[in-house]
Write a protein that holds these residues in place. Structure first.
Motif, mmCIF file in Angstrom:
data_model
loop_
_atom_site.group_PDB
_atom_site.id
_atom_site.type_symbol
_atom_site.label_atom_id
_atom_site.label_comp_id
_atom_site.label_asym_id
_atom_site.label_seq_id
_atom_site.Cartn_x
_atom_site.Cartn_y
_atom_site.Cartn_z
ATOM 1 N N LEU A 1 0.813 -1.222 0.000
ATOM 2 C CA LEU A 1 0.000 0.000 0.000
ATOM 3 C C LEU A 1 0.844 1.267 0.000
ATOM 4 C CD1 LEU A 1 -2.903 -0.853 2.481
ATOM 5 C CD2 LEU A 1 -2.715 -1.322 0.028
ATOM 6 N N PRO A 2 0.387 2.293 -0.709
ATOM 7 C CA PRO A 2 1.033 3.600 -0.653
ATOM 8 C C PRO A 2 0.615 4.360 0.601
ATOM 9 C CG PRO A 2 -0.810 3.690 -2.159
ATOM 10 C CD PRO A 2 -0.714 2.260 -1.686
ATOM 11 N N HIS A 3 1.213 5.506 0.793
ATOM 12 C CA HIS A 3 1.042 6.267 2.033
ATOM 13 C C HIS A 3 -0.396 6.701 2.298
ATOM 14 C CE1 HIS A 3 1.191 9.406 -1.015
ATOM 15 N NE2 HIS A 3 0.709 10.262 -0.134
ATOM 16 N N ASP A 4 -1.193 6.868 1.244
ATOM 17 C CA ASP A 4 -2.529 7.450 1.412
ATOM 18 C C ASP A 4 -3.650 6.410 1.352
ATOM 19 O OD1 ASP A 4 -2.220 6.826 -1.238
ATOM 20 O OD2 ASP A 4 -2.842 8.783 -2.021
ATOM 21 N N ARG A 5 -3.345 5.168 1.692
ATOM 22 C CA ARG A 5 -4.372 4.125 1.640
ATOM 23 C C ARG A 5 -4.667 3.521 3.016
ATOM 24 N NH1 ARG A 5 -4.747 6.302 -2.598
ATOM 25 N NH2 ARG A 5 -5.283 5.329 -4.614
ATOM 26 N N GLU A 6 -4.654 4.352 4.042
ATOM 27 C CA GLU A 6 -4.996 3.872 5.386
ATOM 28 C C GLU A 6 -6.430 3.342 5.420
ATOM 29 O OE1 GLU A 6 -5.488 5.645 9.918
ATOM 30 O OE2 GLU A 6 -4.002 6.547 8.576
ATOM 31 N N GLY B 1 4.610 -17.973 -1.290
ATOM 32 C CA GLY B 1 4.122 -17.884 -2.657
ATOM 33 C C GLY B 1 5.239 -17.645 -3.647
ATOM 34 N N GLN B 2 5.170 -18.319 -4.791
ATOM 35 C CA GLN B 2 6.093 -18.016 -5.882
ATOM 36 C C GLN B 2 5.510 -16.874 -6.689
ATOM 37 O OE1 GLN B 2 7.400 -21.260 -8.303
ATOM 38 N NE2 GLN B 2 8.559 -19.943 -9.691
ATOM 39 N N VAL B 3 6.287 -15.830 -6.861
ATOM 40 C CA VAL B 3 5.823 -14.632 -7.565
ATOM 41 C C VAL B 3 5.845 -14.898 -9.068
ATOM 42 C CG1 VAL B 3 6.179 -12.173 -7.957
ATOM 43 C CG2 VAL B 3 6.695 -13.170 -5.707
ATOM 44 N N LEU B 4 4.684 -14.792 -9.696
ATOM 45 C CA LEU B 4 4.553 -15.049 -11.124
ATOM 46 C C LEU B 4 4.465 -13.773 -11.946
ATOM 47 C CD1 LEU B 4 1.943 -17.962 -10.949
ATOM 48 C CD2 LEU B 4 4.442 -18.123 -10.981
ATOM 49 N N ARG B 5 3.903 -12.733 -11.352
ATOM 50 C CA ARG B 5 3.800 -11.441 -12.028
ATOM 51 C C ARG B 5 4.024 -10.331 -11.017
ATOM 52 N NH1 ARG B 5 -1.696 -11.792 -15.774
ATOM 53 N NH2 ARG B 5 -0.918 -13.248 -17.348
ATOM 54 N N VAL B 6 4.617 -9.233 -11.488
ATOM 55 C CA VAL B 6 4.818 -8.042 -10.656
ATOM 56 C C VAL B 6 4.278 -6.832 -11.408
ATOM 57 C CG1 VAL B 6 6.502 -6.553 -9.500
ATOM 58 C CG2 VAL B 6 6.898 -9.030 -9.611
ATOM 59 N N HIS B 7 3.484 -6.024 -10.720
ATOM 60 C CA HIS B 7 2.958 -4.789 -11.292
ATOM 61 C C HIS B 7 3.406 -3.624 -10.401
ATOM 62 C CE1 HIS B 7 0.142 -7.380 -13.552
ATOM 63 N NE2 HIS B 7 0.017 -8.024 -12.401
ATOM 64 N N SER B 8 3.714 -2.505 -11.022
ATOM 65 C CA SER B 8 4.103 -1.311 -10.259
ATOM 66 C C SER B 8 3.316 -0.108 -10.756
ATOM 67 C CB SER B 8 5.601 -1.040 -10.403
ATOM 68 O OG SER B 8 6.354 -2.108 -9.867
ATOM 69 N N ALA B 9 2.928 0.762 -9.827
ATOM 70 C CA ALA B 9 2.172 1.956 -10.198
ATOM 71 C C ALA B 9 3.043 2.883 -11.028
ATOM 72 C CB ALA B 9 1.673 2.669 -8.943
ATOM 73 N N GLU B 10 2.468 3.421 -12.088
ATOM 74 C CA GLU B 10 3.222 4.319 -12.962
ATOM 75 C C GLU B 10 3.506 5.655 -12.292
ATOM 76 O OE1 GLU B 10 0.941 4.555 -16.514
ATOM 77 O OE2 GLU B 10 1.565 2.567 -17.218
ATOM 78 N N ALA B 11 2.637 6.060 -11.372
ATOM 79 C CA ALA B 11 2.796 7.359 -10.712
ATOM 80 C C ALA B 11 3.142 7.164 -9.241
ATOM 81 C CB ALA B 11 1.529 8.185 -10.864
ATOM 82 N N ASP B 12 4.108 6.316 -8.957
ATOM 83 C CA ASP B 12 4.533 6.062 -7.581
ATOM 84 C C ASP B 12 5.154 7.334 -6.995
ATOM 85 O OD1 ASP B 12 5.374 5.034 -5.196
ATOM 86 O OD2 ASP B 12 6.977 3.807 -6.042
ATOM 87 N N GLN B 13 4.628 7.787 -5.867
ATOM 88 C CA GLN B 13 5.119 9.013 -5.246
ATOM 89 C C GLN B 13 6.276 8.780 -4.288
ATOM 90 O OE1 GLN B 13 1.714 10.907 -3.444
ATOM 91 N NE2 GLN B 13 0.729 11.309 -5.394
ATOM 92 N N GLY B 14 6.722 7.529 -4.165
ATOM 93 C CA GLY B 14 7.876 7.252 -3.323
ATOM 94 C C GLY B 14 7.578 7.313 -1.841
ATOM 95 N N ARG B 15 6.308 7.185 -1.459
ATOM 96 C CA ARG B 15 5.945 7.204 -0.043
ATOM 97 C C ARG B 15 5.148 5.955 0.285
ATOM 98 N NH1 ARG B 15 3.061 12.788 0.993
ATOM 99 N NH2 ARG B 15 3.449 12.245 3.164
ATOM 100 N N ALA B 16 5.307 5.466 1.511
ATOM 101 C CA ALA B 16 4.695 4.195 1.889
ATOM 102 C C ALA B 16 3.901 4.324 3.175
ATOM 103 C CB ALA B 16 5.776 3.123 2.050
ATOM 104 N N LEU B 17 3.000 3.363 3.375
ATOM 105 C CA LEU B 17 2.225 3.268 4.613
ATOM 106 C C LEU B 17 2.859 2.192 5.482
ATOM 107 C CD1 LEU B 17 -0.446 4.257 5.987
ATOM 108 C CD2 LEU B 17 -1.534 2.225 5.007
ATOM 109 N N VAL B 18 3.157 2.539 6.733
ATOM 110 C CA VAL B 18 3.728 1.569 7.661
ATOM 111 C C VAL B 18 2.892 1.543 8.937
ATOM 112 C CG1 VAL B 18 6.069 1.924 6.770
ATOM 113 C CG2 VAL B 18 5.311 3.198 8.783
#
Length: 206
Positions: free
Chosen positions: A79-84, A139-156
């Motif tokens: 999750l990104p920073h704004d998905r609490e 789990g074995q990772v079969l696919r990886v997706h990344s957001a095109e507009a990642d703001q570089g901030r995370a939710l912890v």
């Protein structure tokens, strides 16, 4: 430094210690019998690069455990920073967790939240391990997706509360047209099968 928590028991001390371990917040989704299911967790760990493996701890009491075991496929959403709000909903026992969310079917029909993750790992269960009152799904990772507009901030999650970390990135001169996760470098699919008082139930699961 005292030997246990102020409450005096090893269990309480363990909960306090794990609450003091800042952890990224993830939502894990799956689908069994056409019914979507999901939970919020901080119990996610990178295990191996070759093959790419990720482990997720799921409480035996979680209602999502049975569909996870049946489907043997799941998606881990970082999750990104704004998905609490997303984390709080998927940590609840609500029956409508997916209502009103942008979702598309991933591998095996597993629901992928297209607007609520910095990264998404689509996985096939590679191993299942008994771990006390939890089950560890590798789990074995079969696919990886990344957001095109990642703001570089995370939710912890830290000290039983959500926090935002990371520095905001300056917007690009040519911003992408969508925030939907994009598929990136991913391995081909194989036939391999596999602390309380805080919203994520493990440092926890629901």
């Amino acid at each position: 430094m005292s030997s246990t928590s102020p409450h005096g028991s090893v269990a309480d001390g363990f909960r306090d210690a794990m609450a003091g371990l800042a952890s990224g917040v993830c939502v894990v989704t799956t689908a069994a019998g056409g019914e979507p299911a999901g939970l919020t967790t901080t119990a996610v760990m990178s295990v191996s690069l070759d093959p790419p493996l990720v482990a997720v701890g799921v409480a035996r009491s979680s209602r999502t455990l049975a569909p996870l075991r049946e489907a043997r496929r799941f998606a881990v959403h970082v999750l990104p920073h704004d998905r609490e709000e997303v984390a709080t909903v998927f940590a609840s026992k609500a029956s409508d967790k997916f209502d009103g969310r942008a979702v598309r079917p991933g591998l095996g029909g597993v629901p992928v939240l297209t607007e609520d993750a910095r990264h998404v790992l689509e996985c096939e269960t590679w191993a299942e391990l008994e771990a006390g009152d939890h089950i560890l799904l590798v789990g074995q990772v079969l696919r990886v997706h990344s957001a095109e507009a990642d703001q570089g901030r995370a939710l912890v999650h830290f000290d039983r509360e959500f926090h935002q970390v990371g520095a905001a990135r300056a917007p690009s001169a040519h911003p992408p047209a969508t925030n939907h996760p994009r598929e990136t470098n991913h391995p081909r699919e194989t036939n391999h099968p596999p602390a309380t008082n805080h919203p994520p139930a493990t440092k926890g699961t629901m």
